[in-house]
Write a protein that holds these residues in place. Structure first.
Motif, PDB file in Angstrom:
ATOM      1  N   ASP A  56       0.946  -1.171  -0.062  1.00 30.43           N
ATOM      2  CA  ASP A  56      -0.005  -0.045   0.069  1.00 30.43           C
ATOM      3  C   ASP A  56       0.742   1.250  -0.099  1.00 30.43           C
ATOM      4  N   GLY A  57       0.448   2.405  -0.905  1.00 27.79           N
ATOM      5  CA  GLY A  57       1.181   3.379  -1.025  1.00 27.79           C
ATOM      6  C   GLY A  57       2.617   3.558  -1.286  1.00 27.79           C
ATOM      7  N   GLU A  99      -1.246  12.333  -6.913  1.00 30.66           N
ATOM      8  CA  GLU A  99      -1.261  11.754  -5.626  1.00 30.66           C
ATOM      9  C   GLU A  99      -2.146  12.600  -4.745  1.00 30.66           C
ATOM     10  N   HIS A 100      -2.440  13.654  -5.166  1.00 30.64           N
ATOM     11  CA  HIS A 100      -3.261  14.731  -4.124  1.00 30.64           C
ATOM     12  C   HIS A 100      -4.664  13.981  -3.410  1.00 30.64           C
ATOM     13  N   HIS A 101      -5.383  13.310  -4.440  1.00 31.09           N
ATOM     14  CA  HIS A 101      -6.376  12.627  -4.079  1.00 31.09           C
ATOM     15  C   HIS A 101      -6.235  11.419  -3.090  1.00 31.09           C
ATOM     16  N   LEU A 102      -5.197  11.071  -2.780  1.00 29.54           N
ATOM     17  CA  LEU A 102      -4.766   9.794  -1.939  1.00 29.54           C
ATOM     18  C   LEU A 102      -4.732  10.389  -0.462  1.00 29.54           C
ATOM     19  N   VAL A 103      -4.626  11.628  -0.222  1.00 29.14           N
ATOM     20  CA  VAL A 103      -4.407  12.158   1.165  1.00 29.14           C
ATOM     21  C   VAL A 103      -5.888  12.137   1.872  1.00 29.14           C
ATOM     22  N   PRO A 108      -4.927   8.626   6.841  1.00 23.36           N
ATOM     23  CA  PRO A 108      -4.962   8.027   8.203  1.00 23.36           C
ATOM     24  C   PRO A 108      -4.504   6.537   8.262  1.00 23.36           C
ATOM     25  N   ASP A 109      -5.078   5.668   7.322  1.00 21.87           N
ATOM     26  CA  ASP A 109      -4.583   4.322   7.498  1.00 21.87           C
ATOM     27  C   ASP A 109      -3.317   4.079   7.046  1.00 21.87           C
ATOM     28  N   SER A 115       2.892   3.387  11.924  1.00 21.48           N
ATOM     29  CA  SER A 115       3.243   3.264  13.305  1.00 21.48           C
ATOM     30  C   SER A 115       3.226   1.817  13.566  1.00 21.48           C
ATOM     31  N   ASP A 116       2.681   0.928  13.132  1.00 23.84           N
ATOM     32  CA  ASP A 116       2.505  -0.387  13.347  1.00 23.84           C
ATOM     33  C   ASP A 116       3.925  -1.062  13.077  1.00 23.84           C
ATOM     34  N   ALA A 117       4.317  -0.643  11.790  1.00 21.24           N
ATOM     35  CA  ALA A 117       5.597  -0.887  11.433  1.00 21.24           C
ATOM     36  C   ALA A 117       6.902  -0.455  12.266  1.00 21.24           C
TER      37      ALA A 117
END
Length: 123
Positions: A56-57, A99-103, A108-109, A115-117
């Protein structure tokens, strides 16, 4: 043009630019093409080979050849592609129209994923 192999899978909001190849290595049978997750950007001329995930991302930079799994949020470059950095998870970093629409949809995800990584790496 773009080449997408028979068993390749693309998630939502994947940007595939000119000359991208999602192909097999020729060494595998059955499920042999890449699995591209949500919000990935595949820049001009990028090649992803084999039954590997692109997390992802992630961003595969122009003319890179990817033959190993790409972790979420990684930016890879080169032949063979190597991780050069990870995405900056700040809304101001997404200024490109591509990429702007991805924000709104993923930031948040992706912050939670990052953070998990970091927590796993710290252990």
């Amino acid at each position: 043009g773009v080449v997408i192999g028979e068993t390749a899978v693309c998630g939502d909001d994947v940007s595939i630019l000119q000359g991208v190849t999602l192909g097999g290595t020729g060494k595998e049978r059955g499920d042999r093409h890449p699995k591209v997750h949500n919000g990935v950007v595949l820049q001009d001329g990028a090649t992803v080979l084999g039954n590997i995930p692109v997390g992802d991302g992630a961003v595969v930079m122009a003319k890179s050849i990817v033959t190993k799994p790409v972790p979420p949020l990684a930016q890879v470059n080169g032949v063979p592609a190597k991780i050069v950095s990870y995405r900056t998870l700040d809304a101001s970093a997404f200024t490109d129209d591509l990429e702007h629409h991805l924000v709104r949809k993923y930031l948040p995800d992706w912050k939670a994923l990052s953070s998990d990584a970091a927590a796993v790496t710290a252990k």
